[in-house]
Design a protein around this motif. Structure first.
Motif, PDB file in Angstrom:
ATOM      1  N   PRO A  23       0.846  -1.294   0.029  1.00  0.00           N
ATOM      2  CA  PRO A  23      -0.094   0.077   0.153  1.00  0.00           C
ATOM      3  C   PRO A  23       0.954   1.324   0.138  1.00  0.00           C
ATOM      4  CG  PRO A  23       0.003  -0.907   2.227  1.00  0.00           C
ATOM      5  CD  PRO A  23       1.078  -2.009   1.468  1.00  0.00           C
ATOM      6  N   ILE A  24       1.684   1.429  -0.805  1.00  0.00           N
ATOM      7  CA  ILE A  24       2.660   2.723  -1.186  1.00  0.00           C
ATOM      8  C   ILE A  24       2.081   3.886  -0.870  1.00  0.00           C
ATOM      9  CG2 ILE A  24       4.313   3.434  -2.467  1.00  0.00           C
ATOM     10  CD1 ILE A  24       5.023   0.674  -1.284  1.00  0.00           C
ATOM     11  N   LYS A  25       1.050   4.279  -1.560  1.00  0.00           N
ATOM     12  CA  LYS A  25       0.355   5.514  -1.568  1.00  0.00           C
ATOM     13  C   LYS A  25      -0.361   5.792  -0.293  1.00  0.00           C
ATOM     14  CE  LYS A  25      -1.335   5.996  -6.503  1.00  0.00           C
ATOM     15  NZ  LYS A  25      -2.317   6.114  -7.208  1.00  0.00           N
ATOM     16  N   THR A  26      -0.737   4.715   0.541  1.00  0.00           N
ATOM     17  CA  THR A  26      -1.399   4.984   2.034  1.00  0.00           C
ATOM     18  C   THR A  26      -0.040   5.238   2.825  1.00  0.00           C
ATOM     19  OG1 THR A  26      -3.084   3.386   1.511  1.00  0.00           O
ATOM     20  CG2 THR A  26      -2.363   3.729   3.817  1.00  0.00           C
ATOM     21  N   ILE A  27       1.096   4.522   2.690  1.00  0.00           N
ATOM     22  CA  ILE A  27       2.364   4.784   3.338  1.00  0.00           C
ATOM     23  C   ILE A  27       3.007   6.211   3.140  1.00  0.00           C
ATOM     24  CG2 ILE A  27       4.365   4.017   3.954  1.00  0.00           C
ATOM     25  CD1 ILE A  27       3.456   0.916   3.309  1.00  0.00           C
ATOM     26  N   GLU A  28       2.996   6.560   2.022  1.00  0.00           N
ATOM     27  CA  GLU A  28       3.270   7.960   1.604  1.00  0.00           C
ATOM     28  C   GLU A  28       2.599   8.912   2.230  1.00  0.00           C
ATOM     29  OE1 GLU A  28       5.455   7.165  -2.830  1.00  0.00           O
ATOM     30  OE2 GLU A  28       3.458   7.871  -2.608  1.00  0.00           O
ATOM     31  N   GLN A  29       1.140   9.012   2.360  1.00  0.00           N
ATOM     32  CA  GLN A  29       0.395   9.807   2.982  1.00  0.00           C
ATOM     33  C   GLN A  29       0.417   9.990   4.372  1.00  0.00           C
ATOM     34  OE1 GLN A  29      -1.736  12.021   1.591  1.00  0.00           O
ATOM     35  NE2 GLN A  29      -2.014  12.774   3.561  1.00  0.00           N
ATOM     36  N   PHE A  30       0.813   8.445   4.912  1.00  0.00           N
ATOM     37  CA  PHE A  30       1.009   8.431   6.214  1.00  0.00           C
ATOM     38  C   PHE A  30       2.028   9.104   6.776  1.00  0.00           C
ATOM     39  CE2 PHE A  30       2.552   6.500  10.185  1.00  0.00           C
ATOM     40  CZ  PHE A  30       1.330   6.581  11.034  1.00  0.00           C
ATOM     41  N   PHE A  31       3.423   9.076   6.081  1.00  0.00           N
ATOM     42  CA  PHE A  31       4.639   9.824   6.379  1.00  0.00           C
ATOM     43  C   PHE A  31       4.351  11.415   6.390  1.00  0.00           C
ATOM     44  CE2 PHE A  31       7.053   5.970   4.805  1.00  0.00           C
ATOM     45  CZ  PHE A  31       7.227   5.295   6.081  1.00  0.00           C
ATOM     46  N   ARG A  32       3.730  11.557   5.604  1.00  0.00           N
ATOM     47  CA  ARG A  32       3.366  13.193   5.134  1.00  0.00           C
ATOM     48  C   ARG A  32       2.788  13.671   6.550  1.00  0.00           C
ATOM     49  NH1 ARG A  32       2.842  12.049  -0.372  1.00  0.00           N
ATOM     50  NH2 ARG A  32       0.509  11.603  -0.234  1.00  0.00           N
ATOM     51  N   THR A  33       1.709  12.914   6.965  1.00  0.00           N
ATOM     52  CA  THR A  33       0.569  13.254   7.902  1.00  0.00           C
ATOM     53  C   THR A  33       1.259  12.889   9.404  1.00  0.00           C
ATOM     54  OG1 THR A  33      -1.256  12.819   6.466  1.00  0.00           O
ATOM     55  CG2 THR A  33      -1.979  13.253   8.852  1.00  0.00           C
ATOM     56  N   TYR A  34       1.760  11.856   9.733  1.00  0.00           N
ATOM     57  CA  TYR A  34       2.206  11.641  10.740  1.00  0.00           C
ATOM     58  C   TYR A  34       3.440  11.376  11.077  1.00  0.00           C
ATOM     59  CZ  TYR A  34      -3.084  11.016  11.555  1.00  0.00           C
ATOM     60  OH  TYR A  34      -4.330  11.032  11.577  1.00  0.00           O
ATOM     61  N   GLY A  35       4.347  11.270  10.208  1.00  0.00           N
ATOM     62  CA  GLY A  35       5.758  10.936  10.312  1.00  0.00           C
ATOM     63  C   GLY A  35       6.500  11.867  11.105  1.00  0.00           C
ATOM     64  N   ASN A  36       7.543  11.237  11.551  1.00  0.00           N
ATOM     65  CA  ASN A  36       8.675  12.137  12.449  1.00  0.00           C
ATOM     66  C   ASN A  36       9.488  13.023  11.395  1.00  0.00           C
ATOM     67  OD1 ASN A  36       7.559  11.538  14.815  1.00  0.00           O
ATOM     68  ND2 ASN A  36       8.949   9.582  15.024  1.00  0.00           N
ATOM     69  N   LYS A  37       9.740  14.201  11.548  1.00  0.00           N
ATOM     70  CA  LYS A  37      10.558  14.799  10.672  1.00  0.00           C
ATOM     71  C   LYS A  37      12.084  14.726  11.057  1.00  0.00           C
ATOM     72  CE  LYS A  37       6.746  16.104   8.901  1.00  0.00           C
ATOM     73  NZ  LYS A  37       6.414  15.096   7.574  1.00  0.00           N
ATOM     74  N   ASP A  38      12.538  14.329  12.215  1.00  0.00           N
ATOM     75  CA  ASP A  38      13.944  14.522  12.588  1.00  0.00           C
ATOM     76  C   ASP A  38      13.848  13.309  13.741  1.00  0.00           C
ATOM     77  OD1 ASP A  38      12.780  15.501  14.698  1.00  0.00           O
ATOM     78  OD2 ASP A  38      13.438  17.588  14.222  1.00  0.00           O
ATOM     79  N   GLY A  39      15.343  13.190  14.131  1.00  0.00           N
ATOM     80  CA  GLY A  39      15.548  12.249  15.444  1.00  0.00           C
ATOM     81  C   GLY A  39      15.570  10.657  14.521  1.00  0.00           C
ATOM     82  N   THR A  40      15.557   9.775  15.714  1.00  0.00           N
ATOM     83  CA  THR A  40      15.565   8.364  15.296  1.00  0.00           C
ATOM     84  C   THR A  40      14.421   7.860  14.637  1.00  0.00           C
ATOM     85  OG1 THR A  40      17.180   8.307  16.940  1.00  0.00           O
ATOM     86  CG2 THR A  40      16.175   5.995  16.012  1.00  0.00           C
ATOM     87  N   ARG A  41      14.444   7.357  13.630  1.00  0.00           N
ATOM     88  CA  ARG A  41      13.225   6.966  12.817  1.00  0.00           C
ATOM     89  C   ARG A  41      13.406   5.613  12.242  1.00  0.00           C
ATOM     90  NH1 ARG A  41      12.712  11.995   8.879  1.00  0.00           N
ATOM     91  NH2 ARG A  41      14.991  11.953   9.534  1.00  0.00           N
ATOM     92  N   SER A  42      12.309   4.641  12.746  1.00  0.00           N
ATOM     93  CA  SER A  42      12.473   3.209  12.327  1.00  0.00           C
ATOM     94  C   SER A  42      11.007   2.673  12.093  1.00  0.00           C
ATOM     95  CB  SER A  42      13.402   2.330  13.073  1.00  0.00           C
ATOM     96  OG  SER A  42      12.687   2.728  14.305  1.00  0.00           O
ATOM     97  N   ILE A  43      11.034   1.838  11.386  1.00  0.00           N
ATOM     98  CA  ILE A  43       9.797   1.024  11.270  1.00  0.00           C
ATOM     99  C   ILE A  43      10.135  -0.403  11.395  1.00  0.00           C
ATOM    100  CG2 ILE A  43       8.000   0.173   9.539  1.00  0.00           C
ATOM    101  CD1 ILE A  43       8.243   2.781   7.925  1.00  0.00           C
TER     102      ILE A  43
END
Length: 270
Positions: A23-43
């Protein structure tokens, strides 16, 4: 469906999909809305082909600044924060459908409602003092309008009203809330279509319907339980204890058998 759990707030998002394609489009939208912009980021994810083994997914995560951590084979405990809710939500979905007497084709609505409720329940990570919703938004959730999945409901027809003698309402079955509790998603019992409304009256015990599902029957039985005959009410005194402090005092008495109270007497003429 795709389930995403935030490690720090334990807030859950669920996204429905028609197949297991990444679900690439969903994940991209999720990053834009809720994703961290800095710091340690992992999935962290398992070794499923739709995520971990998808080059497109890994590239999407990398573009957003996230590192992908893959769990070991057959070792879901390494991602328990996301894997454990699957079992909890599955139990809630089965219970909701059974309670409402609805067929399994409405499992996705039951899932969305289960996630909605779970995010608003106190979480053990926070010693059951805070909810994921509160941790994410900073405000306490409003639980006053939460309704039982599968409840009967009546909503008024939208738009211009028909003539006065015509029916002005729809009957439906409550499925879930949309993005806010102001928008109610329901199944129209006449057309069998799923609709959205902003105004509804609920009948959680299906009191006005003959065909009651298991959950409504239990609610109705609990509500109709009567007190045993001659059982005193908690707020009505059944005895009146009196201390006679003066030899000329008169004990309070009822003027008649059906009197609502007792007559009081004074030893002084006032």
């Amino acid at each position: 469906y795709l389930l995403i759990v935030d490690y720090f707030t334990r807030y859950m998002w669920v996204f429905l999909s028609k197949n297991k394609s990444p679900p690439i489009k969903t994940i991209e939208q999720f990053f834009r809305t809720y994703g961290n912009k800095d710091g340690t980021r992992s999935i962290r994810t398992d070794q499923g082909g739709e995520l971990a083994r998808s080059q497109l997914f890994r590239q999407t995560a990398q573009n957003a600044g996230y590192a992908v951590e893959i769990t070991g084979a057959d070792n879901s405990s390494q991602n328990a924060v996301a894997e454990r809710p699957h079992r909890t939500l599955a139990n809630m979905v089965r219970a909701g459908l059974e309670n409402a007497g609805l067929p399994y084709k409405y499992w996705s609505d039951a899932l969305l409602h289960a996630v909605f409720i779970k995010n608003r329940l106190p979480h053990q990570t926070f010693n059951n003092k805070h909810t994921p919703y509160e941790k994410l938004t900073g405000t306490q959730p409003d639980l006053s309008k939460i309704r039982i999945f599968g409840s009967r409901m009546i909503t008024r027809k939208p738009g211009k009203r028909s003539p006065k003698i015509s029916k002005h309402s729809y009957t439906g079955i409550f499925l879930r809330y949309a993005k806010t509790m102001h928008n109610i998603v329901y199944l129209d019992t006449m057309t069998k279509k799923i609709k959205t409304t902003t105004y509804a009256k609920f009948d959680e015990a299906h009191f006005s319907f003959d065909d009651k599902p298991p959950g409504a029957k239990i609610l109705l039985e609990l509500g109709l339980k009567e007190q045993p005959p001659n059982t005193p009410s908690n707020n009505v005194p059944q005895s009146l204890n009196i201390i006679k402090r003066h030899p000329d005092a008169t004990i309070p008495s009822q003027g008649s058998k059906n009197a609502a109270g007792f007559d009081l007497y004074s030893i002084e003429k006032v």
